[in-house]
Design a protein around this motif. Structure first.
Motif, mmCIF file in Angstrom:
data_model
loop_
_atom_site.group_PDB
_atom_site.id
_atom_site.type_symbol
_atom_site.label_atom_id
_atom_site.label_comp_id
_atom_site.label_asym_id
_atom_site.label_seq_id
_atom_site.Cartn_x
_atom_site.Cartn_y
_atom_site.Cartn_z
ATOM 1 N N ARG A 222 -45.159 82.329 -5.584
ATOM 2 C CA ARG A 222 -44.161 81.307 -6.032
ATOM 3 C C ARG A 222 -43.220 81.083 -4.696
ATOM 4 N N LEU A 223 -42.632 80.000 -4.686
ATOM 5 C CA LEU A 223 -41.968 79.825 -3.167
ATOM 6 C C LEU A 223 -40.907 80.962 -3.133
ATOM 7 N N ASN A 224 -40.197 81.255 -4.037
ATOM 8 C CA ASN A 224 -39.245 82.472 -3.922
ATOM 9 C C ASN A 224 -38.138 82.066 -3.125
ATOM 10 N N ARG A 225 -37.524 80.804 -3.095
ATOM 11 C CA ARG A 225 -36.506 80.356 -2.210
ATOM 12 C C ARG A 225 -35.205 80.776 -2.857
ATOM 13 N N ILE A 226 -34.370 81.508 -2.468
ATOM 14 C CA ILE A 226 -33.049 81.820 -2.992
ATOM 15 C C ILE A 226 -31.954 81.037 -2.494
ATOM 16 N N PHE A 227 -30.904 80.671 -3.317
ATOM 17 C CA PHE A 227 -29.673 79.835 -2.706
ATOM 18 C C PHE A 227 -28.560 80.456 -3.399
ATOM 19 N N GLY A 228 -27.437 80.224 -2.743
ATOM 20 C CA GLY A 228 -26.088 80.491 -3.213
ATOM 21 C C GLY A 228 -25.674 79.288 -4.412
ATOM 22 N N GLU A 229 -24.251 79.557 -4.775
ATOM 23 C CA GLU A 229 -23.825 78.616 -5.771
ATOM 24 C C GLU A 229 -22.874 77.463 -5.016
ATOM 25 N N SER A 230 -22.805 77.506 -3.639
ATOM 26 C CA SER A 230 -21.802 76.455 -3.023
ATOM 27 C C SER A 230 -22.341 74.914 -3.321
ATOM 28 N N ASP A 231 -21.351 74.235 -3.119
ATOM 29 C CA ASP A 231 -21.816 72.735 -3.185
ATOM 30 C C ASP A 231 -23.185 72.363 -2.307
ATOM 31 N N LYS A 232 -23.055 72.979 -0.988
ATOM 32 C CA LYS A 232 -23.912 72.607 0.035
ATOM 33 C C LYS A 232 -25.310 73.102 -0.446
ATOM 34 N N GLU A 233 -25.228 74.278 -0.820
ATOM 35 C CA GLU A 233 -26.463 74.872 -1.302
ATOM 36 C C GLU A 233 -27.138 74.163 -2.490
ATOM 37 N N LEU A 234 -26.311 73.754 -3.459
ATOM 38 C CA LEU A 234 -26.582 73.077 -4.601
ATOM 39 C C LEU A 234 -27.282 71.635 -4.177
ATOM 40 N N ASP A 235 -26.612 71.093 -3.299
ATOM 41 C CA ASP A 235 -27.348 69.566 -3.032
ATOM 42 C C ASP A 235 -28.409 69.965 -2.375
ATOM 43 N N GLU A 236 -28.967 71.161 -1.599
ATOM 44 C CA GLU A 236 -29.997 71.211 -1.056
ATOM 45 C C GLU A 236 -31.176 71.550 -2.031
ATOM 46 N N VAL A 237 -30.661 72.283 -3.295
ATOM 47 C CA VAL A 237 -31.807 72.534 -4.317
ATOM 48 C C VAL A 237 -32.059 71.239 -4.931
ATOM 49 N N VAL A 238 -31.116 70.254 -5.266
ATOM 50 C CA VAL A 238 -31.534 69.084 -5.773
ATOM 51 C C VAL A 238 -32.331 68.161 -4.721
ATOM 52 N N ARG A 239 -32.125 68.332 -3.493
ATOM 53 C CA ARG A 239 -32.773 67.415 -2.593
ATOM 54 C C ARG A 239 -34.342 68.006 -2.506
ATOM 55 N N LEU A 240 -34.335 69.300 -2.581
ATOM 56 C CA LEU A 240 -35.767 69.860 -2.546
ATOM 57 C C LEU A 240 -36.491 69.497 -4.093
ATOM 58 N N LEU A 241 -35.845 69.645 -4.992
ATOM 59 C CA LEU A 241 -36.664 69.276 -6.368
ATOM 60 C C LEU A 241 -36.997 67.824 -6.390
ATOM 61 N N HIS A 242 -36.195 67.134 -5.677
ATOM 62 C CA HIS A 242 -36.406 65.551 -5.688
ATOM 63 C C HIS A 242 -37.646 65.193 -4.597
ATOM 64 N N GLU A 243 -37.522 65.991 -3.237
ATOM 65 C CA GLU A 243 -38.319 65.388 -2.251
ATOM 66 C C GLU A 243 -39.404 66.302 -1.836
ATOM 67 N N GLU A 244 -39.176 67.646 -2.271
ATOM 68 C CA GLU A 244 -40.418 68.450 -2.005
ATOM 69 C C GLU A 244 -41.144 68.772 -3.258
ATOM 70 N N ALA A 245 -40.611 69.153 -4.462
ATOM 71 C CA ALA A 245 -41.551 69.442 -5.652
ATOM 72 C C ALA A 245 -41.460 68.148 -6.218
ATOM 73 N N LYS A 246 -40.871 66.961 -5.938
ATOM 74 C CA LYS A 246 -40.991 65.773 -6.568
ATOM 75 C C LYS A 246 -40.881 65.709 -8.129
ATOM 76 N N ILE A 247 -39.860 66.461 -8.515
ATOM 77 C CA ILE A 247 -39.989 66.760 -9.977
ATOM 78 C C ILE A 247 -38.891 65.876 -10.578
ATOM 79 N N ILE A 248 -37.780 65.502 -9.854
ATOM 80 C CA ILE A 248 -36.651 64.532 -10.459
ATOM 81 C C ILE A 248 -36.639 63.304 -9.561
#
Lengths: 248, 322
Positions: A222-248
């Motif tokens: 698994r990628l095992n990328r761990i993030f915190g709960e700040s707005d900036k980090e959540l933005d990054e998670v959403v970006r990765l789901l959209h652009e990297e995992a292409k799941i949303i």
């Protein structure tokens, strides 16, 4: 009403699975074996049927010598008698089903109960196969059951809901969680169960239909990328789901 | 290879799991030698099958579908396989598929390859890879028989459309046994409007970290933003917060969606057993040591009550779903 309950011995859920020296089966070293969790519902339902209608409950397993332990559990819970079909391999569901069908023919029970699946091979195959071999109806994934006269009515889980099924007796039932609350055996009954006789039945002469070529452990990287709960980090998670995992 | 694929119609076409089975059959047989079989197929279902390259479909018009009997369905499919010389019978491992495939295998004296996650063509027949021990190991299996019956785990095989074909529909009649016919009668009671976790492409699951059933709206809102189904851990189902049909894990459902989002779920072995083959796993938990993070692709260490509302609005902004 005579009930046959078929149970199996499986590795404990928390077991770490390792491939054995033959490269196609589990290394049993250090593995704790337990009664298949769904089979507890099957045993309990068998006992309840006997309590309501009279008759006997016979418990049957297919396995090696150590599988007698789970039969003793069933006897301690209240099963009248227990039998084992010696088959160490237990790899081919058709041979297992044929062996059980042979015993069922000699006993002619009114109901055969199983757990919905055995959590080792997870094939969901044996109950339906036994029913087909006997020419009986079967109902699987049963979460509620009532018996009246010569028919059973059961609720079973399906995708997106439940369906109610009725069938004539004799019938094969595979129990799902929710069917009942299995009782715990009492200590005196556990002691008594130790000295009960377990009958042995021959393995079917049926020929194997499926061969296991090899066994391996899944690639669980698994990628095992761990993030915190700040707005900036959540933005990054959403970006990765959209652009990297292409799941949303 | 001569393949018979059992197809289940949905209200507006074909169940996705059946489209997956058709695609898998096509990749085995290069598009030729595939026959579909449906019970009371609808024009929508035949047309949908055409989008997945099916050219020929047997249809069994019989009112027994209203009183569907698994034993009779097995008789019908076995006879169709026999009459068409099919040596490979494929279906999805849905509630119906899991129920009838073992019966068909007995009738056709065929090896049963159950719950496959990969099919490998080997000349005239197929081998398969299937998970055992709740996905903790994989075995490669080979039939010792001339005919093989394979069920495919839903959501694992990708359904791919192809150049639309027109489907030649043939009515198939079979010699039914009245005794079998009357033995099973079914009334269905679908849970209206809810998506089933076993069929969903995306699942958002909640666990004990939600602290109470009244907080599950946070899970439902995130699920809506993703077009996802709602799942639950065993702990919250046992506590009566959520219905058993939503339970993912050993005593619940085994799922393999494109994305699984675990919220406030620590990741007990029993839960992992039900979801570890998901394609992408996202975990949100305040305990950074929680075992769920070991199987996660994207982990968020944080309080679900803080993270979920923010994540929902950020995802809604991308998906346009609210």
């Amino acid at each position: 009403m005579n009930v046959l309950v078929c149970i199996s011995q499986v590795p404990d859920t928390t077991t770490k699975i390792a491939v054995g020296p033959d490269g196609k089966s589990m290394n049993p070293h250090g593995v704790k074996f337990i009664l298949n969790p769904y089979d507890e519902f099957a045993i309990e339902e068998g006992l309840r049927i006997r309590e309501k209608f009279g008759g006997t409950v016979t418990t049957l397993t297919v396995g090696g010598e150590s599988a007698k332990e789970i039969l003793r559990t069933a006897l301690a819970m209240g099963s009248d008698s227990a039998g084992i079909i010696k088959d160490e391999e237990r790899l081919d569901s058709y041979i297992v089903a044929s062996s059980i069908a042979d015993v069922a023919r000699s006993m002619s029970p009114d109901v055969i109960l199983f757990g919905r699946q055995s959590i080792d091979f997870d094939s969901f195959a044996v109950p339906s196969m036994v029913a087909e071999l006997l020419g009986w109806p079967n109902i699987s994934m049963v979460s509620s059951l009532s018996i009246e006269d010569h028919s059973v009515t059961a609720e079973r889980d399906i995708e997106g809901g439940k369906e109610t099924v009725s069938a004539t007796l004799p019938c094969v039932i595979a129990a799902q969680k929710g069917l009942n609350d299995p009782r715990y055996p009492k200590l005196p009954d556990i002691m008594k169960a130790k000295s009960k006789v377990i009958s042995e039945h021959p393995k079917s002469s049926a020929v194997r239909r499926v061969d296991v070529l090899d066994m391996k452990l899944p690639d669980t990287k698994r990628l095992n990328r761990i993030f915190g709960e700040s707005d900036k980090e959540l933005d990054e998670v959403v970006r990765l789901l959209h652009e990297e995992a292409k799941i949303i | 290879m001569n393949i018979l694929v059992y197809l289940e119609a949905s209200s507006n076409g074909l169940k996705r799991s059946s489209s997956e089975a058709l695609t898998a059959a096509r990749s085995l047989a290069d598009g030729s030698g595939i026959t579909g079989i449906m019970f009371n197929g609808t024009p929508e279902a035949f047309s949908a099958a055409g989008e997945y390259g099916l050219q020929r479909c047997l249809n069994i018009n019989d009112n027994f579908i209203e009183h569907f009997s698994n034993s009779l369905a097995a008789v019908a499919i076995s006879e169709a396989a026999h009459a068409n010389g099919a040596n490979v019978v494929i279906m999805s491992a849905t509630a119906t598929g899991k129920d009838i495939a073992p019966r068909i295998a007995v009738r056709l004296q065929a090896g049963l390859l159950a719950d496959c996650i990969e099919l490998i063509p080997t000349g005239e027949t197929v081998e398969a890879v299937r998970p055992i021990y709740a996905g903790k190991a994989l075995i490669r299996v080979k039939p010792d028989t001339a005919v093989v019956v394979a069920t495919l785990r839903p959501n694992v095989f990708t359904a791919r459309k192809t150049e639309r074909t027109s489907v030649a529909v043939e009515t198939f009649s079979f010699a039914s046994d009245k005794d079998v016919r009357t033995s099973v009668v079914i009334r269905t009671s679908q849970n209206e409007g809810t998506m089933d976790v076993a069929e969903a492409d995306v699942i958002v699951s909640g666990g004990r970290g939600l602290k109470g059933p009244e907080n599950f709206h946070l899970i439902e809102e995130l699920a809506r933003s993703l077009g996802a189904a709602v799942g639950a851990s065993r702990a919250v189902v046992d506590a009566g917060w959520r219905p058993h049909r939503e339970q993912v894990g050993q005593t619940g459902k085994t799922v393999a969606p494109s994305m699984y989002v675990a919220c406030g779920i620590s990741g007990a072995v029993q839960h992992l057993a039900g979801m570890s083959t998901s394609k992408v796993i996202v975990a949100i938990n305040k305990d950074k040591e929680a075992p769920i993070f070991k199987v996660a692709d994207y982990g968020i260490v944080g309080d679900v009550f803080e993270v979920l509302p923010k994540l929902t609005s950020k995802i809604s902004a991308v998906t346009g779903r609210h």
